[in-house]
Design a protein around this motif. Structure first.
Motif, PDB file in Angstrom:
ATOM      1  N   LYS A   1      26.889 -28.836 -11.673  1.00 32.58           N
ATOM      2  CA  LYS A   1      25.817 -28.159 -12.410  1.00 32.58           C
ATOM      3  C   LYS A   1      24.472 -28.332 -11.712  1.00 32.58           C
ATOM      4  N   LYS A   2      23.604 -27.342 -11.932  1.00 34.42           N
ATOM      5  CA  LYS A   2      22.213 -27.479 -11.489  1.00 34.42           C
ATOM      6  C   LYS A   2      21.388 -28.011 -12.668  1.00 34.42           C
ATOM      7  N   PHE A   3      20.161 -28.434 -12.370  1.00 34.99           N
ATOM      8  CA  PHE A   3      19.340 -29.043 -13.418  1.00 34.99           C
ATOM      9  C   PHE A   3      19.151 -28.083 -14.600  1.00 34.99           C
ATOM     10  N   ASN A   4      18.967 -26.798 -14.313  1.00 33.65           N
ATOM     11  CA  ASN A   4      18.726 -25.858 -15.434  1.00 33.65           C
ATOM     12  C   ASN A   4      20.012 -25.421 -16.141  1.00 33.65           C
ATOM     13  N   ASP A   5      21.158 -25.957 -15.736  1.00 33.21           N
ATOM     14  CA  ASP A   5      22.401 -25.721 -16.486  1.00 33.21           C
ATOM     15  C   ASP A   5      22.551 -26.724 -17.639  1.00 33.21           C
ATOM     16  N   PHE A   6      21.747 -27.767 -17.625  1.00 37.54           N
ATOM     17  CA  PHE A   6      21.851 -28.791 -18.678  1.00 37.54           C
ATOM     18  C   PHE A   6      20.980 -28.402 -19.867  1.00 37.54           C
ATOM     19  N   ASN A   7      21.397 -28.822 -21.051  1.00 34.84           N
ATOM     20  CA  ASN A   7      20.592 -28.497 -22.239  1.00 34.84           C
ATOM     21  C   ASN A   7      19.324 -29.370 -22.268  1.00 34.84           C
ATOM     22  N   PHE A   8      18.439 -29.079 -23.212  1.00 35.45           N
ATOM     23  CA  PHE A   8      17.131 -29.749 -23.172  1.00 35.45           C
ATOM     24  C   PHE A   8      17.210 -31.250 -23.421  1.00 35.45           C
ATOM     25  N   GLU A   9      18.202 -31.707 -24.166  1.00 40.75           N
ATOM     26  CA  GLU A   9      18.368 -33.151 -24.363  1.00 40.75           C
ATOM     27  C   GLU A   9      18.964 -33.814 -23.119  1.00 40.75           C
TER      28      GLU A   9
END
Ligand SMILES: [Zn+2]
Length: 222
Positions: A159-167
């Motif tokens: 995953k890239k950083f912007n694939d992770f949810n805000f938490e």
């Protein structure tokens, strides 16, 4: 009888004194505060100038925050449970590595100020059980809330950083901060050990973020 009355009177006097002390303390610490110079310095190590630090307030939360012990940062301001607010009037001086918790909340400030709809994300996670369902998390251990769960060296490896949810973004930046800057605070802490173990992966995940935290492309989608 006079003994009973005397003890009752003493109790009343003590209650009155406690109340005055509590009120004085309350007035002295207020119900919200700005970031301290030390806190801003800590944040600049991570978020550089991408946050307008003068707009950030830390507030005392109400019943729900005291009940859950959770902080919330839905709209660019941090809300802390009362006891945590009182004991952390400057997170740059907090004991036990609590700085990584503060940096997690500041990640939500960063997301919000760059334009992420964090309030809406929070409601969606709440509806999906993100804050109520517990999972055994590879990175965070047993009984972690679903919204925060990551497995950076396994399931989430590509995953890239912007694939992770805000938490999860908050958690990743927490790991970075703990590994890089909290080495001298009780290094046997589980959170610190995990952060060190994940550091090479977290460093590559945050490569773009650390170079340019002003880039809106990095924001989460959920
Ligand atoms: Zn959070």
């Amino acid at each position: 009888m006079s003994n009973v009355l005397a003890s009752f009177k003493a109790k009343l006097q003590k209650m009155d004194k406690d109340f005055k002390t509590a009120s004085a303390l309350h007035l002295k610490i207020g119900v919200r505060r700005k970031l301290t110079a030390g806190e801003i310095q800590m944040c600049q190590l991570v978020f550089k100038n991408s946050i307008d630090y003068s707009k950030v307030l830390i507030n005392i939360g109400g019943y729900i925050h005291s009940k859950t012990g959770n902080a919330m940062t839905p709209a660019g301001e941090i809300v802390l449970p009362r006891s945590e607010y009182i004991t952390n009037l400057d997170f740059s001086k907090s004991k036990g590595g609590l700085q990584h918790w503060f940096i997690h909340e500041m990640t939500h400030v960063w997301q919000y100020q760059l334009g992420a709809p964090n309030g809406w994300f929070g409601i969606k996670h709440l509806c999906n059980g993100g804050y109520t369902s517990q999972v055994n998390s590879v990175d965070s251990g047993k009984n972690e809330l679903k919204a925060y769960d990551t497995d950076l060296l396994g399931r989430d490896y590509n995953k890239k950083f912007n694939d992770f949810n805000f938490e999860q973004q908050g958690r990743i930046i927490e790991f970075w901060f703990d590994a890089m800057y909290l080495r001298n605070i009780d290094p046997t802490r589980q959170h610190h050990q995990t952060s060190l173990q994940l550091l090479p992966k977290v460093r590559s995940l945050l490569n773009n973020f650390l170079t340019n935290p002003n880039d809106k492309f990095l924001l989460p989608k959920e």
